[in-house]
Design a protein around this motif. Structure first.
Motif, PDB file in Angstrom:
ATOM      1  N   MET A  96      71.941  98.522  36.496  1.00 31.79           N
ATOM      2  CA  MET A  96      71.733  97.646  35.362  1.00 31.79           C
ATOM      3  C   MET A  96      72.454  96.323  35.611  1.00 31.79           C
ATOM      4  O   MET A  96      73.534  96.283  36.167  1.00 31.79           O
ATOM      5  CB  MET A  96      72.261  98.291  34.082  1.00 31.79           C
ATOM      6  N   ALA A  97      71.850  95.267  35.135  1.00 33.77           N
ATOM      7  CA  ALA A  97      72.381  93.926  35.354  1.00 33.77           C
ATOM      8  C   ALA A  97      73.142  93.435  34.129  1.00 33.77           C
ATOM      9  O   ALA A  97      72.947  93.932  33.023  1.00 33.77           O
ATOM     10  CB  ALA A  97      71.233  92.966  35.657  1.00 33.77           C
ATOM     11  N   THR A  98      74.013  92.445  34.355  1.00 34.50           N
ATOM     12  CA  THR A  98      74.707  91.777  33.260  1.00 34.50           C
ATOM     13  C   THR A  98      74.282  90.324  33.254  1.00 34.50           C
ATOM     14  O   THR A  98      74.343  89.645  34.280  1.00 34.50           O
ATOM     15  CB  THR A  98      76.233  91.878  33.410  1.00 34.50           C
ATOM     16  N   ILE A  99      73.853  89.843  32.098  1.00 36.82           N
ATOM     17  CA  ILE A  99      73.445  88.462  31.927  1.00 36.82           C
ATOM     18  C   ILE A  99      74.509  87.783  31.072  1.00 36.82           C
ATOM     19  O   ILE A  99      74.909  88.306  30.029  1.00 36.82           O
ATOM     20  CB  ILE A  99      72.058  88.373  31.235  1.00 36.82           C
ATOM     21  N   THR A 100      74.994  86.615  31.515  1.00 39.07           N
ATOM     22  CA  THR A 100      75.983  85.855  30.760  1.00 39.07           C
ATOM     23  C   THR A 100      75.296  84.651  30.134  1.00 39.07           C
ATOM     24  O   THR A 100      74.594  83.909  30.821  1.00 39.07           O
ATOM     25  CB  THR A 100      77.144  85.397  31.658  1.00 39.07           C
ATOM     26  N   VAL A 101      75.496  84.477  28.822  1.00 37.64           N
ATOM     27  CA  VAL A 101      74.933  83.359  28.079  1.00 37.64           C
ATOM     28  C   VAL A 101      76.076  82.405  27.752  1.00 37.64           C
ATOM     29  O   VAL A 101      76.996  82.763  27.012  1.00 37.64           O
ATOM     30  CB  VAL A 101      74.247  83.850  26.780  1.00 37.64           C
ATOM     31  N   ASP A 102      76.035  81.191  28.334  1.00 35.19           N
ATOM     32  CA  ASP A 102      77.082  80.184  28.128  1.00 35.19           C
ATOM     33  C   ASP A 102      76.647  79.250  27.010  1.00 35.19           C
ATOM     34  O   ASP A 102      75.694  78.476  27.156  1.00 35.19           O
ATOM     35  CB  ASP A 102      77.312  79.405  29.422  1.00 35.19           C
ATOM     36  N   LEU A 103      77.345  79.316  25.873  1.00 37.36           N
ATOM     37  CA  LEU A 103      76.992  78.514  24.709  1.00 37.36           C
ATOM     38  C   LEU A 103      77.425  77.057  24.832  1.00 37.36           C
ATOM     39  O   LEU A 103      76.955  76.212  24.073  1.00 37.36           O
ATOM     40  CB  LEU A 103      77.625  79.118  23.452  1.00 37.36           C
ATOM     41  N   SER A 104      78.313  76.722  25.779  1.00 38.76           N
ATOM     42  CA  SER A 104      78.868  75.371  25.857  1.00 38.76           C
ATOM     43  C   SER A 104      77.967  74.385  26.582  1.00 38.76           C
ATOM     44  O   SER A 104      78.181  73.177  26.490  1.00 38.76           O
ATOM     45  CB  SER A 104      80.250  75.387  26.520  1.00 38.76           C
ATOM     46  N   THR A 105      76.970  74.854  27.287  1.00 34.97           N
ATOM     47  CA  THR A 105      76.112  73.952  28.051  1.00 34.97           C
ATOM     48  C   THR A 105      74.949  73.460  27.188  1.00 34.97           C
ATOM     49  O   THR A 105      74.591  74.063  26.189  1.00 34.97           O
ATOM     50  CB  THR A 105      75.564  74.645  29.312  1.00 34.97           C
ATOM     51  N   VAL A 106      74.358  72.331  27.592  1.00 30.64           N
ATOM     52  CA  VAL A 106      73.192  71.783  26.908  1.00 30.64           C
ATOM     53  C   VAL A 106      72.085  71.652  27.924  1.00 30.64           C
ATOM     54  O   VAL A 106      72.207  70.885  28.865  1.00 30.64           O
ATOM     55  CB  VAL A 106      73.503  70.404  26.285  1.00 30.64           C
ATOM     56  N   PRO A 107      71.009  72.424  27.816  1.00 29.75           N
ATOM     57  CA  PRO A 107      70.817  73.506  26.853  1.00 29.75           C
ATOM     58  C   PRO A 107      71.687  74.721  27.226  1.00 29.75           C
ATOM     59  O   PRO A 107      72.312  74.739  28.278  1.00 29.75           O
ATOM     60  CB  PRO A 107      69.332  73.839  26.990  1.00 29.75           C
ATOM     61  N   ILE A 108      71.667  75.729  26.356  1.00 26.55           N
ATOM     62  CA  ILE A 108      72.382  76.978  26.639  1.00 26.55           C
ATOM     63  C   ILE A 108      71.939  77.479  28.007  1.00 26.55           C
ATOM     64  O   ILE A 108      70.763  77.405  28.347  1.00 26.55           O
ATOM     65  CB  ILE A 108      72.070  78.023  25.545  1.00 26.55           C
ATOM     66  N   SER A 109      72.900  77.975  28.811  1.00 23.47           N
ATOM     67  CA  SER A 109      72.535  78.459  30.144  1.00 23.47           C
ATOM     68  C   SER A 109      72.698  79.968  30.239  1.00 23.47           C
ATOM     69  O   SER A 109      73.495  80.576  29.515  1.00 23.47           O
ATOM     70  CB  SER A 109      73.367  77.754  31.226  1.00 23.47           C
ATOM     71  N   TYR A 110      71.918  80.538  31.154  1.00 19.93           N
ATOM     72  CA  TYR A 110      71.889  81.980  31.371  1.00 19.93           C
ATOM     73  C   TYR A 110      72.164  82.241  32.840  1.00 19.93           C
ATOM     74  O   TYR A 110      71.582  81.584  33.699  1.00 19.93           O
ATOM     75  CB  TYR A 110      70.505  82.552  31.047  1.00 19.93           C
ATOM     76  N   SER A 111      73.030  83.202  33.130  1.00 19.96           N
ATOM     77  CA  SER A 111      73.299  83.547  34.518  1.00 19.96           C
ATOM     78  C   SER A 111      73.113  85.047  34.675  1.00 19.96           C
ATOM     79  O   SER A 111      73.787  85.815  34.007  1.00 19.96           O
ATOM     80  CB  SER A 111      74.724  83.150  34.900  1.00 19.96           C
ATOM     81  N   PRO A 112      72.197  85.516  35.491  1.00 21.78           N
ATOM     82  CA  PRO A 112      71.347  84.720  36.367  1.00 21.78           C
ATOM     83  C   PRO A 112      70.121  84.132  35.679  1.00 21.78           C
ATOM     84  O   PRO A 112      69.512  83.198  36.189  1.00 21.78           O
ATOM     85  CB  PRO A 112      70.925  85.714  37.439  1.00 21.78           C
ATOM     86  N   GLY A 113      69.696  84.617  34.516  1.00 21.58           N
ATOM     87  CA  GLY A 113      68.529  84.096  33.802  1.00 21.58           C
ATOM     88  C   GLY A 113      68.388  84.809  32.474  1.00 21.58           C
ATOM     89  O   GLY A 113      69.120  85.752  32.173  1.00 21.58           O
ATOM     90  N   PRO A 114      67.422  84.381  31.630  1.00 25.43           N
ATOM     91  CA  PRO A 114      67.270  84.968  30.292  1.00 25.43           C
ATOM     92  C   PRO A 114      66.504  86.291  30.266  1.00 25.43           C
ATOM     93  O   PRO A 114      66.384  86.906  29.215  1.00 25.43           O
ATOM     94  CB  PRO A 114      66.511  83.886  29.523  1.00 25.43           C
ATOM     95  N   GLU A 115      65.987  86.729  31.415  1.00 24.93           N
ATOM     96  CA  GLU A 115      65.206  87.962  31.450  1.00 24.93           C
ATOM     97  C   GLU A 115      66.125  89.168  31.570  1.00 24.93           C
ATOM     98  O   GLU A 115      67.037  89.186  32.397  1.00 24.93           O
ATOM     99  CB  GLU A 115      64.222  87.960  32.627  1.00 24.93           C
ATOM    100  N   VAL A 116      65.884  90.176  30.733  1.00 28.17           N
ATOM    101  CA  VAL A 116      66.658  91.405  30.764  1.00 28.17           C
ATOM    102  C   VAL A 116      65.715  92.595  30.708  1.00 28.17           C
ATOM    103  O   VAL A 116      64.560  92.468  30.307  1.00 28.17           O
ATOM    104  CB  VAL A 116      67.670  91.502  29.593  1.00 28.17           C
ATOM    105  N   LYS A 117      66.244  93.737  31.108  1.00 28.26           N
ATOM    106  CA  LYS A 117      65.516  94.998  31.006  1.00 28.26           C
ATOM    107  C   LYS A 117      66.267  95.902  30.048  1.00 28.26           C
ATOM    108  O   LYS A 117      67.446  95.689  29.781  1.00 28.26           O
ATOM    109  CB  LYS A 117      65.411  95.659  32.378  1.00 28.26           C
ATOM    110  N   HIS A 118      65.591  96.913  29.540  1.00 31.77           N
ATOM    111  CA  HIS A 118      66.243  97.883  28.671  1.00 31.77           C
ATOM    112  C   HIS A 118      67.445  98.472  29.410  1.00 31.77           C
ATOM    113  O   HIS A 118      67.341  98.845  30.573  1.00 31.77           O
ATOM    114  CB  HIS A 118      65.257  98.981  28.264  1.00 31.77           C
ATOM    115  N   GLY A 119      68.595  98.529  28.736  1.00 32.15           N
ATOM    116  CA  GLY A 119      69.808  99.070  29.339  1.00 32.15           C
ATOM    117  C   GLY A 119      70.683  98.034  30.011  1.00 32.15           C
ATOM    118  O   GLY A 119      71.843  98.310  30.308  1.00 32.15           O
ATOM    119  N   ASP A 120      70.159  96.815  30.274  1.00 31.77           N
ATOM    120  CA  ASP A 120      70.992  95.742  30.824  1.00 31.77           C
ATOM    121  C   ASP A 120      72.038  95.343  29.778  1.00 31.77           C
ATOM    122  O   ASP A 120      71.920  95.682  28.603  1.00 31.77           O
ATOM    123  CB  ASP A 120      70.150  94.514  31.168  1.00 31.77           C
ATOM    124  N   THR A 121      73.047  94.598  30.218  1.00 33.69           N
ATOM    125  CA  THR A 121      74.047  94.113  29.276  1.00 33.69           C
ATOM    126  C   THR A 121      74.014  92.589  29.199  1.00 33.69           C
ATOM    127  O   THR A 121      73.659  91.908  30.172  1.00 33.69           O
ATOM    128  CB  THR A 121      75.469  94.590  29.635  1.00 33.69           C
TER     129      THR A 121
END
Length: 125
Positions: free
Chosen positions: A1-26
């Motif tokens: 399972m992957a972990t996606i980090t959403v950084d609220l401080s960037t413009v626009p909001i950034s996602y690492s590695p991206g906004p796509e997730v699968k069931h069970g990811d964090t």
């Protein structure tokens, strides 16, 4: 399972590695480079794809007296596949309503983003 980090401080909001997730990811929401005194409230106006528990109450709160990042939030195994839009309200504490939270908010930074729940691997270009 992957972990996606959403950084609220960037413009626009950034996602690492991206906004796509699968069931069970964090998913981890982070204040990023915002000062620790700033606060954020994250809501999903059209339905939440993340599990909620006593240790991860909803709406999600960051900064101020809360941690600068959420603990890992799990994408629900029963969440239908779609994009889940979220709103992040950032408060720097400078507006009159910041202290007493009475009446409509003033001078709050509002950002929005989305988490794309799917079971297909991301396409490579």
């Amino acid at each position: 399972m992957a972990t996606i980090t959403v950084d609220l401080s960037t413009v626009p909001i950034s996602y690492s590695p991206g906004p796509e997730v699968k069931h069970g990811d964090t998913v981890v929401f982070s204040m990023g480079s915002y000062p620790a005194s700033y606060t954020a409230t994250i809501t999903f106006p059209d339905g939440n794809c993340l599990t909620v528990s006593a240790t991860t109450p909803y709406p999600y709160q960051l900064g101020g007296t809360h941690a600068l990042a959420t603990s890992p939030l799990t994408v629900s195994m029963t969440a239908p596949k779609r994009v889940y839009a979220f709103d992040a309200t950032i408060d720097d504490g400078s507006s009159r309503q910041s202290a007493d939270k009475v009446g409509p908010p003033l001078n709050l930074d509002r950002k929005n983003g989305g988490i794309d729940v799917n079971n297909d691997p991301p396409e490579t270009v």
